[in-house]
Design a protein around this motif. Sequence first.
Motif, PDB file in Angstrom:
ATOM      1  N   VAL A   1      28.080  30.628  46.045  1.00  0.00           N
ATOM      2  CA  VAL A   1      29.153  31.251  45.254  1.00  0.00           C
ATOM      3  C   VAL A   1      29.468  32.651  45.741  1.00  0.00           C
ATOM      4  CG1 VAL A   1      28.959  29.957  43.132  1.00  0.00           C
ATOM      5  CG2 VAL A   1      27.437  31.877  43.529  1.00  0.00           C
ATOM      6  N   LEU A   2      28.642  33.137  46.669  1.00  0.00           N
ATOM      7  CA  LEU A   2      28.832  34.491  47.172  1.00  0.00           C
ATOM      8  C   LEU A   2      30.220  34.681  47.790  1.00  0.00           C
ATOM      9  CD1 LEU A   2      26.630  36.360  46.591  1.00  0.00           C
ATOM     10  CD2 LEU A   2      25.891  36.293  48.969  1.00  0.00           C
ATOM     11  N   LEU A   3      30.700  33.636  48.432  1.00  0.00           N
ATOM     12  CA  LEU A   3      32.000  33.679  49.076  1.00  0.00           C
ATOM     13  C   LEU A   3      33.089  33.975  48.047  1.00  0.00           C
ATOM     14  CD1 LEU A   3      32.546  33.121  52.093  1.00  0.00           C
ATOM     15  CD2 LEU A   3      33.550  30.966  51.372  1.00  0.00           C
ATOM     16  N   LEU A   4      32.961  33.297  46.918  1.00  0.00           N
ATOM     17  CA  LEU A   4      33.925  33.466  45.837  1.00  0.00           C
ATOM     18  C   LEU A   4      33.877  34.892  45.308  1.00  0.00           C
ATOM     19  CD1 LEU A   4      35.709  31.233  44.715  1.00  0.00           C
ATOM     20  CD2 LEU A   4      34.147  31.070  42.770  1.00  0.00           C
ATOM     21  N   VAL A   5      32.643  35.408  45.185  1.00  0.00           N
ATOM     22  CA  VAL A   5      32.457  36.763  44.690  1.00  0.00           C
ATOM     23  C   VAL A   5      33.093  37.760  45.669  1.00  0.00           C
ATOM     24  CG1 VAL A   5      30.754  38.508  44.106  1.00  0.00           C
ATOM     25  CG2 VAL A   5      30.355  36.139  43.467  1.00  0.00           C
ATOM     26  N   LEU A   6      32.835  37.554  46.942  1.00  0.00           N
ATOM     27  CA  LEU A   6      33.389  38.453  47.954  1.00  0.00           C
ATOM     28  C   LEU A   6      34.913  38.438  47.917  1.00  0.00           C
ATOM     29  CD1 LEU A   6      31.147  38.040  51.104  1.00  0.00           C
ATOM     30  CD2 LEU A   6      31.485  40.059  49.674  1.00  0.00           C
ATOM     31  N   PHE A   7      35.465  37.247  47.749  1.00  0.00           N
ATOM     32  CA  PHE A   7      36.904  37.077  47.679  1.00  0.00           C
ATOM     33  C   PHE A   7      37.470  37.915  46.533  1.00  0.00           C
ATOM     34  CE2 PHE A   7      40.586  34.682  46.073  1.00  0.00           C
ATOM     35  CZ  PHE A   7      41.394  34.760  47.198  1.00  0.00           C
ATOM     36  N   THR A   8      36.848  37.812  45.359  1.00  0.00           N
ATOM     37  CA  THR A   8      37.306  38.591  44.206  1.00  0.00           C
ATOM     38  C   THR A   8      37.195  40.082  44.503  1.00  0.00           C
ATOM     39  OG1 THR A   8      35.599  37.232  43.245  1.00  0.00           O
ATOM     40  CG2 THR A   8      37.278  38.016  41.760  1.00  0.00           C
ATOM     41  N   PHE A   9      36.094  40.430  45.133  1.00  0.00           N
ATOM     42  CA  PHE A   9      35.867  41.836  45.446  1.00  0.00           C
ATOM     43  C   PHE A   9      37.024  42.397  46.279  1.00  0.00           C
ATOM     44  CE2 PHE A   9      34.114  44.977  48.461  1.00  0.00           C
ATOM     45  CZ  PHE A   9      33.796  45.983  47.560  1.00  0.00           C
ATOM     46  N   PHE A  10      37.331  41.684  47.368  1.00  0.00           N
ATOM     47  CA  PHE A  10      38.368  42.204  48.255  1.00  0.00           C
ATOM     48  C   PHE A  10      39.746  42.151  47.600  1.00  0.00           C
ATOM     49  CE2 PHE A  10      35.107  41.570  51.528  1.00  0.00           C
ATOM     50  CZ  PHE A  10      35.118  42.872  52.018  1.00  0.00           C
ATOM     51  N   LEU A  11      39.952  41.173  46.767  1.00  0.00           N
ATOM     52  CA  LEU A  11      41.209  41.092  46.039  1.00  0.00           C
ATOM     53  C   LEU A  11      41.435  42.382  45.258  1.00  0.00           C
ATOM     54  CD1 LEU A  11      42.915  38.545  46.160  1.00  0.00           C
ATOM     55  CD2 LEU A  11      42.259  38.089  43.799  1.00  0.00           C
ATOM     56  N   HIS A  12      40.368  42.827  44.589  1.00  0.00           N
ATOM     57  CA  HIS A  12      40.493  44.048  43.787  1.00  0.00           C
ATOM     58  C   HIS A  12      40.621  45.280  44.664  1.00  0.00           C
ATOM     59  CE1 HIS A  12      40.194  42.770  39.665  1.00  0.00           C
ATOM     60  NE2 HIS A  12      39.446  41.768  40.110  1.00  0.00           N
TER      61      HIS A  12
ATOM     62  N   ILE B   1      33.624  46.350  42.651  1.00  0.00           N
ATOM     63  CA  ILE B   1      32.171  46.270  42.470  1.00  0.00           C
ATOM     64  C   ILE B   1      31.835  45.780  41.063  1.00  0.00           C
ATOM     65  CG2 ILE B   1      30.048  47.631  42.317  1.00  0.00           C
ATOM     66  CD1 ILE B   1      31.116  49.366  44.556  1.00  0.00           C
ATOM     67  N   PHE B   2      32.513  46.357  40.079  1.00  0.00           N
ATOM     68  CA  PHE B   2      32.216  45.983  38.692  1.00  0.00           C
ATOM     69  C   PHE B   2      32.487  44.503  38.423  1.00  0.00           C
ATOM     70  CE2 PHE B   2      32.475  50.437  36.555  1.00  0.00           C
ATOM     71  CZ  PHE B   2      31.261  50.727  37.132  1.00  0.00           C
ATOM     72  N   ILE B   3      33.652  44.057  38.881  1.00  0.00           N
ATOM     73  CA  ILE B   3      34.014  42.670  38.593  1.00  0.00           C
ATOM     74  C   ILE B   3      33.054  41.707  39.293  1.00  0.00           C
ATOM     75  CG2 ILE B   3      35.842  40.929  38.794  1.00  0.00           C
ATOM     76  CD1 ILE B   3      37.036  42.867  37.083  1.00  0.00           C
TER      77      ILE B   3
END
Lengths: 266, 287
Positions: A73-84, A111-113
Motif C-alpha cells: 500500500v506504500l505506493l498508494l500512500v506515496l501517490f497521495t503524498f505527491f498529489l498534495h 506528510i500529515f495525510i
Amino acid sequence: MMEKIIFGRYLPSDSVVHQMDPRAKLLFIFAFVGIVFLANNVMTYALIGAFTFLIVFLSKVKLRFLIGGLKPVLLLVLFTFFLHVFFTKEGDILTQFGLLTIYKGGVIKGIFISLRFLLLILVTSLLTLTTPPISVTDGIESLFGPLKKIKVPVHELALMMSISLRFIPTLLDETDKIMKAQRARGADFSSGSISNRVKAIIPLLIPLFVSAFKRAEELAVAMEARGYKGGEGRTKYRILRWSMRDTMAMVFLVVLSAALFILRSY
Amino acid sequence: MDIKLREVEYRYAAGTPFERPAITDVSFHIPSGQYVAIIGHTGSGKSTVLQHLNVLLKPLKGEIEIGSHTIAAGRKEKNLKEIRRRVGIVFQFPEHQLFEETVEKDICFGPMNFGVAENDAKNRALEAVRLVGLPEDVLKKSPFDLSGGQMRRVAIAGVLAMKPDVLVLDEPTAGLDPSGRQDIMNMFTGLQKTNGLTCVLVTHSMEDAARYADKIVIMYKGSVHRIGTPRDIFRDTDSLTSVGLNVPETVRFQQSFEKRLGRPLDKVCLTPEELAAEIGKLRGEIS
Ligand SMILES: Nc1ncnc2c1ncn2[C@@H]1O[C@H](COP(=O)(O)OP(=O)(O)OP(=O)(O)O)[C@@H](O)[C@H]1O
Ligand SMILES: [Mg+2]
C-alpha cells in the motif's frame, strides 16, 4: 511473494490485544477512524502515532513484519503524498522548477495525510492480525444486532463477511500455486512490457476465478447438506465476553480524544 | 540431463512469523535417463523438493546442479527459462492450471512461451493428446467442458508438448480410474525407455514405485530417509513402515508365502508377474 501480504491474515498469540473482546476492538476501530481526523498539528500526530505504536507493542506483532506487510500500500500512500505536494498552494514557496511550485503547506499536508493513511491501515491490519475472522464476524453481528428489528439481515451479512475473510488466505495460496504451474510452462509475470504483463495475468486470473466459483458452490452445497440455517434460534459455540480490559480500552479512547481536542487548537 | 541436489534447505515464508521449515539437508542425484521415484508420508516435503528442480523455489541453503547450471542460495540465475523448458513439471492436480478457450490453445501455451512457432506447437498438441490417450476431437473443445480425468490428461499433455528432457510428476494419477492410471504410467515409462526422458515421480502408490522406478528416494519429515534401488528399499520392510509407508502388495504376498515355504525366494519381487515367474521356478523343485 504472496506470503508477505498481511491484510486479512490472523497471527495467533496470547497478547492483551488478542484477548480483547472483538466488539471492543471493532468499536475501537470505528472510533479510531474518526479520531485520526482530529489530528491537525505536530503535537496531535505525535500523540496519536505514539498511541498506535503502543497498541502494536501490546499486540506482540513484530513491527518489522507489519511494516514489511505495508509495502503493497506504500505506493498508494506515496501517490497521495505527491498529489498534495504538487497541488496544495499554501504557505511559503520552498522550491520552484519549471511550472512546478512546491509550497511548504503542501509538504506538511502531504506528510500529515500520508501519516493518517498509514496509521489507519496499521490499526485495521492489527484488527485482523489479532482477531480470528470468526470472532470479527461474531462481533459485528452482535454490534449490529439491534438492526434485526428493522429487518436488516444482520446474520447473513455477517456470514458473508466471515466467509470472504476466511477465504482471503486460501485465495492467496491458490494464486501462488497457479502462478507456479504457469511459470513451469514458461509464463513470465515479472518482466517485459506493460501490455505483455497484463496479458500474462490472464492464465492466472481465469483458473483463479474458476476455482473460486467452484469453491463457493461446494461450500454452499456442504452447508446445505449439514442443514445450515442461520439466524433465528442458532446457538453459539463461542460466547463473547466483555471484560474489564475492554472497558479500560474504551476509557482510554475517550481520554485520547479529549487530549486530541485540547491539543489541536494549539 | 543430470540433476544433483546438495544439502538443500527450504523454509516457507522465511523471515515472517509464519515461517515454517519444509526441507533440510536434502541431497540426492537424478542421473540422466533414469526413473526416480520420491516417496514419503504426506507433508514430508516431496512437492517442495520438486519445485526446486526447475527453480520455482530457490534453496535457502545448499545448491542444485541442473545440467550445466548451478543454482545456489543467494545467487541470481539468468537462464531460468532454459531450465524450465528442459525440466517440465506436472503439478499435483494440474487441471487447475487450464485457462484457454480450447484444449489445443492450452496445450500450445507452454511450447509457445518457449518460442515454438504456432504451427509446430499445434502439431505437438496433436501428438501430446494422442500420447495421453484422448481422442483428437477434444482439441477444439473447451477444457472446462471435460471431465476431471480428461482435464488431468490435457494438463499432462500441456507439459509433454514442451518436450522436456526431464519430466517431473507430482502424483499424476491420483484420482484417475485404475485402467486409465495404468495407461498413463505406462506412457511415461515408454517415453523414458524410448526417448531417453528422465522421469521423477512423486507417488503414494508403493506398487507404482516398485514397478517403474530405477531408484527410490524416501523422504521423512523434510529430510531424505533412504535412497536405494526398489529391491533394496522393499527388502527392508521395517524401515518402510517406520516412516509410515506401506509395503507393496506383491512384497507382502511374497513374505507370507516365504513364511509358509520356510525359506526366502531368490530375490525380492517387485511386480506380480515377477513373483509368478519366481514361484513358477519352484514347481520343478517341489514335485
Ligand atoms: N505454500 C506453502 N506455504 C507454507 N507452507 C507450506 C507450503 N507448501 C507446503 N508447506 C509446508 O511444507 C511442508 C512440506 O510440504 P510438501 O507440500 O512439500 O509435502 P508433500 O510431501 O508434498 O505432501 P503431500 O504428500 O501431502 O503432497 C508441510 O509441512 C507443509 O505444511
Ligand atoms: Mg505434495
